[in-house]
Design a protein around this motif. Structure first.
Motif, PDB file in Angstrom:
ATOM      1  N   ILE A  67      18.105  74.258  53.533  1.00 30.28           N
ATOM      2  CA  ILE A  67      16.927  73.847  54.311  1.00 30.28           C
ATOM      3  C   ILE A  67      15.639  74.391  53.702  1.00 30.28           C
ATOM      4  O   ILE A  67      14.576  74.304  54.302  1.00 30.28           O
ATOM      5  CB  ILE A  67      17.047  74.298  55.784  1.00 30.28           C
ATOM      6  N   GLU A  79      13.137  74.867  61.660  1.00 31.60           N
ATOM      7  CA  GLU A  79      14.198  75.288  60.744  1.00 31.60           C
ATOM      8  C   GLU A  79      15.550  75.300  61.444  1.00 31.60           C
ATOM      9  O   GLU A  79      16.561  74.917  60.865  1.00 31.60           O
ATOM     10  CB  GLU A  79      13.878  76.656  60.162  1.00 31.60           C
ATOM     11  N   LYS A  81      16.378  73.361  63.871  1.00 31.98           N
ATOM     12  CA  LYS A  81      16.756  71.957  63.997  1.00 31.98           C
ATOM     13  C   LYS A  81      17.308  71.434  62.681  1.00 31.98           C
ATOM     14  O   LYS A  81      18.274  70.648  62.662  1.00 31.98           O
ATOM     15  CB  LYS A  81      15.538  71.133  64.416  1.00 31.98           C
ATOM     16  N   ALA A  82      16.725  71.883  61.567  1.00 31.85           N
ATOM     17  CA  ALA A  82      17.211  71.454  60.254  1.00 31.85           C
ATOM     18  C   ALA A  82      18.619  71.968  59.996  1.00 31.85           C
ATOM     19  O   ALA A  82      19.457  71.264  59.418  1.00 31.85           O
ATOM     20  CB  ALA A  82      16.262  71.933  59.166  1.00 31.85           C
ATOM     21  N   SER A  85      20.978  69.680  61.928  1.00 28.87           N
ATOM     22  CA  SER A  85      21.151  68.335  61.381  1.00 28.87           C
ATOM     23  C   SER A  85      21.741  68.335  59.977  1.00 28.87           C
ATOM     24  O   SER A  85      22.487  67.424  59.608  1.00 28.87           O
ATOM     25  CB  SER A  85      19.817  67.590  61.389  1.00 28.87           C
ATOM     26  N   GLU A  86      21.419  69.363  59.165  1.00 29.83           N
ATOM     27  CA  GLU A  86      21.838  69.368  57.764  1.00 29.83           C
ATOM     28  C   GLU A  86      23.200  70.020  57.527  1.00 29.83           C
ATOM     29  O   GLU A  86      23.804  69.828  56.471  1.00 29.83           O
ATOM     30  CB  GLU A  86      20.789  70.086  56.914  1.00 29.83           C
TER      31      GLU A  86
END
Length: 242
Positions: A67, A79, A81-82, A85-86
């Motif tokens: 990220i 971050e 949230k990233a 999702s990632e």
């Protein structure tokens, strides 16, 4: 910060750890998670399975690189949230490494709720809950849960009340991303980290006084994985209406 470190060479390991890429040829395992599992009850019976995953520094650094976070500070909401999702959402396809049986029948962990991520002493911690509604009855209901990555790329151990029970850095190949895979990877790893049986308390939460409830830890040959070399331990809860 991580661009010249050994972590940079294993950035694909983040995806490998969660996507279980079969083409990987380096020695296993390369990612480590200590899972603290709690069986959550409501007035009807079992409501879900909450987990806290404490990750090792190598996996943490890889996810932070994924990220593009290099400032060493706490995660911002964006971050966090990233991360969700990632990396976290990618393991949905693999049932969040959570293998569940209800009264002997497989139950797929198809989604997870209440995801939360934090950094604790340079290590990433995930919190999430897998909904699993099992209504109590006059007969006994049995829930069996094993948390493991069938590829053995990620090794999951159950955390005790005092945290992780093994030190993965004791494995001489811990940081060696170039070491080739070998049939004796598990024997090497378990020997060096002194892998033993889980001796902690199985956690439950909610109005458990409404039920007759017993817990157990059992090795499960029927869940054996990685060429059937690894026989995982499963956390077991039995409950019924009084």
């Amino acid at each position: 910060m991580f661009a010249s470190s050994p972590f940079r060479r294993i950035i694909p390991a983040v995806l490998a750890a969660v996507l279980l890429l079969p083409a990987l040829a380096f020695a296993h395992p390369h990612a480590f998670v200590a899972a603290d599992v709690t069986f959550v009850f409501d007035e009807e019976g079992l409501a879900g399975i909450h987990q806290r995953w404490d990750m090792d520094e190598m996996l943490t650094a890889s996810i932070l690189d994924l990220i593009q976070k290099y400032d060493g500070g706490p995660l911002t909401p964006a971050e966090a949230k990233a991360v969700e999702s990632e990396s976290f959402k990618l393991i949905k396809e693999y049932d969040y490494f959570t293998h569940i049986r209800i009264d002997g029948k497989p139950f797929r962990a198809q989604w997870a709720t209440d995801f939360r991520v934090e950094l604790n002493d340079r290590k990433m911690v995930w919190h999430f809950t897998i909904p699993c509604h099992v209504k109590a009855a006059d007969r006994n209901r049995e829930i069996v849960v094993g948390v493991f990555d069938e590829s053995f790329y990620t090794f999951v151990t159950y955390a005790s009340e005092n945290g992780p029970t093994i030190d993965p850095t004791a494995d001489p190949l811990y940081l060696n991303a170039d070491a080739p895979a070998s049939p004796d990877d598990f024997q090497r790893f378990s020997s060096h980290v002194k892998l033993g049986s889980f001796s902690g308390k199985i956690r439950t939460d909610g109005p458990t006084d409404l039920f007759e409830l017993n817990t157990d830890v059992r090795t499960m040959p029927s869940m054996a994985y990685y060429y059937e070399q690894i026989v995982p331990e499963a956390l077991i809860v039995n409950f019924r209406r009084p």
